[in-house]
Motif scaffolding. Sequence first.
Motif, PDB file in Angstrom:
ATOM      1  N   ALA A   1       0.814  -1.220   0.000  1.00 12.98           N
ATOM      2  CA  ALA A   1       0.000   0.000   0.000  1.00 12.98           C
ATOM      3  C   ALA A   1       0.849   1.272   0.000  1.00 12.98           C
ATOM      4  N   TYR A   2       2.146   1.123   0.258  1.00 16.13           N
ATOM      5  CA  TYR A   2       2.987   2.297   0.498  1.00 16.13           C
ATOM      6  C   TYR A   2       2.963   3.312  -0.650  1.00 16.13           C
ATOM      7  N   SER A   3       3.114   2.807  -1.881  1.00 14.73           N
ATOM      8  CA  SER A   3       3.166   3.750  -3.005  1.00 14.73           C
ATOM      9  C   SER A   3       1.817   4.444  -3.192  1.00 14.73           C
ATOM     10  N   LEU A   4       0.737   3.713  -2.934  1.00 12.04           N
ATOM     11  CA  LEU A   4      -0.594   4.320  -3.089  1.00 12.04           C
ATOM     12  C   LEU A   4      -0.831   5.353  -2.001  1.00 12.04           C
ATOM     13  N   LYS A   5      -0.299   5.059  -0.811  1.00 10.00           N
ATOM     14  CA  LYS A   5      -0.435   5.993   0.308  1.00 10.00           C
ATOM     15  C   LYS A   5       0.262   7.311  -0.036  1.00 10.00           C
ATOM     16  N   ILE A   6       1.431   7.177  -0.668  1.00  8.96           N
ATOM     17  CA  ILE A   6       2.177   8.384  -1.039  1.00  8.96           C
ATOM     18  C   ILE A   6       1.409   9.182  -2.085  1.00  8.96           C
ATOM     19  N   GLN A   7       0.733   8.440  -2.975  1.00 10.38           N
ATOM     20  CA  GLN A   7      -0.073   9.133  -3.998  1.00 10.38           C
ATOM     21  C   GLN A   7      -1.355   9.710  -3.420  1.00 10.38           C
ATOM     22  N   LYS A   8      -1.546   9.529  -2.112  1.00 11.32           N
ATOM     23  CA  LYS A   8      -2.731  10.025  -1.393  1.00 11.32           C
ATOM     24  C   LYS A   8      -4.022   9.426  -1.947  1.00 11.32           C
ATOM     25  N   ALA A   9      -3.976   8.134  -2.258  1.00 12.28           N
ATOM     26  CA  ALA A   9      -5.192   7.447  -2.702  1.00 12.28           C
ATOM     27  C   ALA A   9      -6.106   7.271  -1.485  1.00 12.28           C
ATOM     28  N   SER A  10      -7.392   7.161  -1.731  1.00 10.31           N
ATOM     29  CA  SER A  10      -8.326   6.985  -0.616  1.00 10.31           C
ATOM     30  C   SER A  10      -8.141   5.597  -0.019  1.00 10.31           C
ATOM     31  N   ARG A  11      -8.575   5.460   1.238  1.00 14.50           N
ATOM     32  CA  ARG A  11      -8.378   4.190   1.932  1.00 14.50           C
ATOM     33  C   ARG A  11      -9.068   3.035   1.208  1.00 14.50           C
ATOM     34  N   GLU A  12     -10.257   3.313   0.684  1.00 13.96           N
ATOM     35  CA  GLU A  12     -11.015   2.262  -0.020  1.00 13.96           C
ATOM     36  C   GLU A  12     -10.270   1.839  -1.281  1.00 13.96           C
TER      37      GLU A  12
ATOM     38  N   ALA B   1      11.954   2.632  -2.388  1.00 12.87           N
ATOM     39  CA  ALA B   1      11.096   3.690  -1.853  1.00 12.87           C
ATOM     40  C   ALA B   1      11.047   4.883  -2.806  1.00 12.87           C
ATOM     41  N   ARG B   2      12.176   5.171  -3.434  1.00 13.93           N
ATOM     42  CA  ARG B   2      12.213   6.271  -4.410  1.00 13.93           C
ATOM     43  C   ARG B   2      11.260   5.980  -5.551  1.00 13.93           C
ATOM     44  N   ILE B   3      11.315   4.733  -6.053  1.00 16.46           N
ATOM     45  CA  ILE B   3      10.448   4.365  -7.172  1.00 16.46           C
ATOM     46  C   ILE B   3       8.988   4.351  -6.725  1.00 16.46           C
ATOM     47  N   ASP B   4       8.759   4.002  -5.464  1.00 16.31           N
ATOM     48  CA  ASP B   4       7.393   4.034  -4.932  1.00 16.31           C
ATOM     49  C   ASP B   4       6.858   5.457  -4.856  1.00 16.31           C
ATOM     50  N   GLY B   5       7.740   6.424  -5.040  1.00 15.31           N
ATOM     51  CA  GLY B   5       7.276   7.814  -5.100  1.00 15.31           C
ATOM     52  C   GLY B   5       7.556   8.630  -3.859  1.00 15.31           C
ATOM     53  N   SER B   6       8.316   8.057  -2.942  1.00 12.83           N
ATOM     54  CA  SER B   6       8.574   8.757  -1.690  1.00 12.83           C
ATOM     55  C   SER B   6       9.631   9.843  -1.890  1.00 12.83           C
ATOM     56  N   SER B   7       9.485  10.953  -1.161  1.00 11.48           N
ATOM     57  CA  SER B   7      10.520  11.990  -1.222  1.00 11.48           C
ATOM     58  C   SER B   7      11.697  11.552  -0.351  1.00 11.48           C
ATOM     59  N   GLU B   8      12.841  12.178  -0.548  1.00  9.87           N
ATOM     60  CA  GLU B   8      14.049  11.741   0.163  1.00  9.87           C
ATOM     61  C   GLU B   8      13.862  11.828   1.683  1.00  9.87           C
ATOM     62  N   PHE B   9      13.256  12.911   2.110  1.00 12.62           N
ATOM     63  CA  PHE B   9      13.082  13.113   3.551  1.00 12.62           C
ATOM     64  C   PHE B   9      12.098  12.086   4.122  1.00 12.62           C
ATOM     65  N   ARG B  10      11.087  11.811   3.340  1.00  8.05           N
ATOM     66  CA  ARG B  10      10.091  10.845   3.766  1.00  8.05           C
ATOM     67  C   ARG B  10      10.684   9.434   3.832  1.00  8.05           C
ATOM     68  N   ILE B  11      11.575   9.134   2.901  1.00  4.28           N
ATOM     69  CA  ILE B  11      12.234   7.824   2.912  1.00  4.28           C
ATOM     70  C   ILE B  11      12.953   7.657   4.240  1.00  4.28           C
ATOM     71  N   PHE B  12      13.660   8.722   4.651  1.00  7.33           N
ATOM     72  CA  PHE B  12      14.399   8.632   5.912  1.00  7.33           C
ATOM     73  C   PHE B  12      13.438   8.414   7.080  1.00  7.33           C
TER      74      PHE B  12
END
Lengths: 387, 290
Positions: free
Chosen positions: A121-132, B184-195
Amino acid sequence: MSEVKLVNIKKVYPVIERNKNKKNVNGHRTGNLQITDQGVVAVQEFSLDIADKEFIVLVGPSGCGKSTTLRMVAGLEEITSGELYIDGEYMNDVAPKDRDIAMVFQNYALYPHMTVYQNMAYSLKIQKASREEIDRKVREAAEILDITDYLDRKPKELSGGQRQRVAIGRAIVRHPKALLMDEPLSNLDAKLRNQMRAEIIKLRERINTTFIYVTHDQTEAMTLGDRIVVMKDGYIQQIATPQEVFDHPSNLFVAGFIGTPQMNFFDAELKLRDGDYWVDVEGASVRLADEKQERLKANHVEEQAVTLGVRPEHLLLADKGIAGRVTVSELMGSSRHLHLTVDGKDVIIIVPSTGGTGNYIGSDVALGFDGSNAHVFSKATEKNLEY
Amino acid sequence: MTIANSSRSRKAKVQLFILRVLAYLFIGILVAMCLFFFIMLLLMSSKSNSQLQGAFSLKWGGHFLENLHNAWNDASTNIPRGMVNSFIVAMSSALITTYFSALTAYGIHVYEFRFKRAIFTFIMAIMMIPSQVSAVGFIQLAYKFGLTNKLWLLILPGMAAPVVFFYMKQYLESVLPLEMVEAARIDGSSEFRIFNEVVLPIMKPAVAVQMIFSFVSSWNNYFMPSLLLTKPEKRTVPIMIAMLRSADYSKFDMGKVFMFILLAILPVMLVYAVLSKSIIKGVTSGSVKG
C-alpha cells in the motif's frame, strides 16, 4: 499506451584516481569494459524501441551493462548521454517517482518493519489514494499473486518465493506504465525459480503492461521474452525474438551464450561451388541450406576461412564425416551428452539415450550435420556472415 | 566397565558443581560491589540528621518519607524545578542528538557526493577534541551574545555528536540495503520521507540505545550547565547536588542531602531498569547481520 524508447544511451562511471587499479568501480566489474579519460564506460550505443505491452529481456554475462541500462530507465542512474522516452516524453532528467514505473529487485527490498499489506500500500499511500481505493487495489494484486493469506505478516515471516511475490505485488499494485525486473528470480532455488518463471508468464497475461526484465539466465530470457537483447561489455550484440537469436545468432558471442550445452565451433572453409555455398570442415563437406544461401548471396560473401558453429543437438552420429573420439558420456535421462575430441578440440553432441548402457567411451565416431543448422562466422569480425 | 563409567560421571558432576559455585560466588561479589553504594544511599536517606551524626549502623532509619517531604519542599534547593529542567534538557538533547546523528549518518551512507570522505574524516576528527577545549570559546560566545541561562543552549549543540553519528553509520551499513532506498524512491517517496518512514524505523534499536546513552549523559552533565546556568530557577540537578557540598554540614540536614542524591539518580536508574533489554539488543544488533 506505454512505449519506452532508448536512443544511443551511454553510461560512464567516473573513475576516482585511487580506484583505478581496483577491480570494482561502483560495484561494477571493469573486466573488459572500455576505460576512457572520463571513466569506465558501462553502456554505450544502446538504442531500442520497446513497444507497448512488450516483454523485453536484457541478457548477458555479469558486468555487461544490463542492470545499469535498467537502472537508467528507472531513473536510479544518471544517463551520461543519449535520450530516454517513456510514452513519447523525454525522461532523462525526470525523478524516478515521476516516471510512473515500478521495479522488482533481486533481493526483494521489502520494508522489513511493514506488513505485506503496508508494503504493497505504500506507493498508493504516497499518492494520497483513498483508503477504499488502496484496500481494493492491494487486495486485487494480492489475489493475482495468491498472497491474500499473508497480508498481515511481516516480510521476515515469509519464504523467499513468497517475498518475491510480495515484491512483485508492490510493483503491480499501482498499474505502472512499465514494470522493470532486475534478476528477480536469482535468489530463489532452482525448483522455485522454474515455478516463479511460469507465474511471471501467467502474470503477464493478467496485468498486460510493458515489461523490461534483466537476467543472466538464458532459459529465463528464452522463455519469457517477446524479444531478447543480448549484451556484452556494454554493447548490444543482438536484438531479436528468442527463436531468431537461437536460429540466427548475430555473432560468435551470441552463438556461444545462448543455448545449453554451448554451440560447438570448428575451423572451416567457406567455398563457392557452382554458385552455391559449401562448408568444408575436417574432411567433410556440407552444402548450406537454401535460406542461408540466399542470405549469403545477398551479402556478396566471398570464399574464406570461417568459424563454423553447430549446436550439439544438430550434430549427428554418421557413417562418415568429422572424425572424433568419445571421452565422456553423460546420461541426462531422455538424452545422452557425448563429449568428443575432434582435432584436439572438445565437442559436445546430444544423442537420444537408447536405454542400454551406451558404452561409447573410447570409441571413434563420425559426425554429420545438416546444412540448415550450420552457422558461419567471419574469422576477422566474428560476425555471422548471414548478416 | 559400568562402575568405572558411573564413578567417572559422578566425578564430572562434582567438578561441574564446584565450578558453578565458584562462578556464582564471583558474580555475587561483583553484584554486591555494584549494589553496595546504592544500598548505603537508600539506608542513609532513611535516617534523620541526628541518626547520621551518631554511630554508623546498617539499620533502616525510619525517616524516609520525612526526608522526602523535606527535600522535595526545600526552599533553597528547589529539587522539583531542577528535575524538570534536567528532564527538559536531557530529553530534548537525546531526541535531537539521535535524530540528527541518524540523519547525518544516512546522508553519508546513502548519497554519493564530492568530498564525502573528507567530510566523514572531519567528523571523526572532531571526536578527538575534548569538549572542555571547545567549551572556552563557546562560553565566551554565549556570554557575549547574552545567551546564558537559556536551556536550549544546552540542547542544541547536542545535534553534532560524532560518536553517535559513527555508531549510527556502522549500524546503517549492516542493516540497510541501498535497494530499499531505491525501492522507496520508485514508490514515489521523497528523500526526507524515505528517511522518516523507511530508514528510521529500521534503525529503531540503534536509536533506542543512543537515546538512553545521551539521556543519561545529559542528565548527569555538570560541566556545561554549571558554566551557563547562573539563575537558581534554571539550575539542573547536578548543579544543585554540587552546591550542597558548599553547605555547612553542621547545620545542614544530612538526611535531606542523601535524599537529594537519591532523587537525582532515580530517573537514570529507571531508564536503565526499564530499557536494559533494548540496550543489550542495541549493542549487539549492529554486529551480526540477521
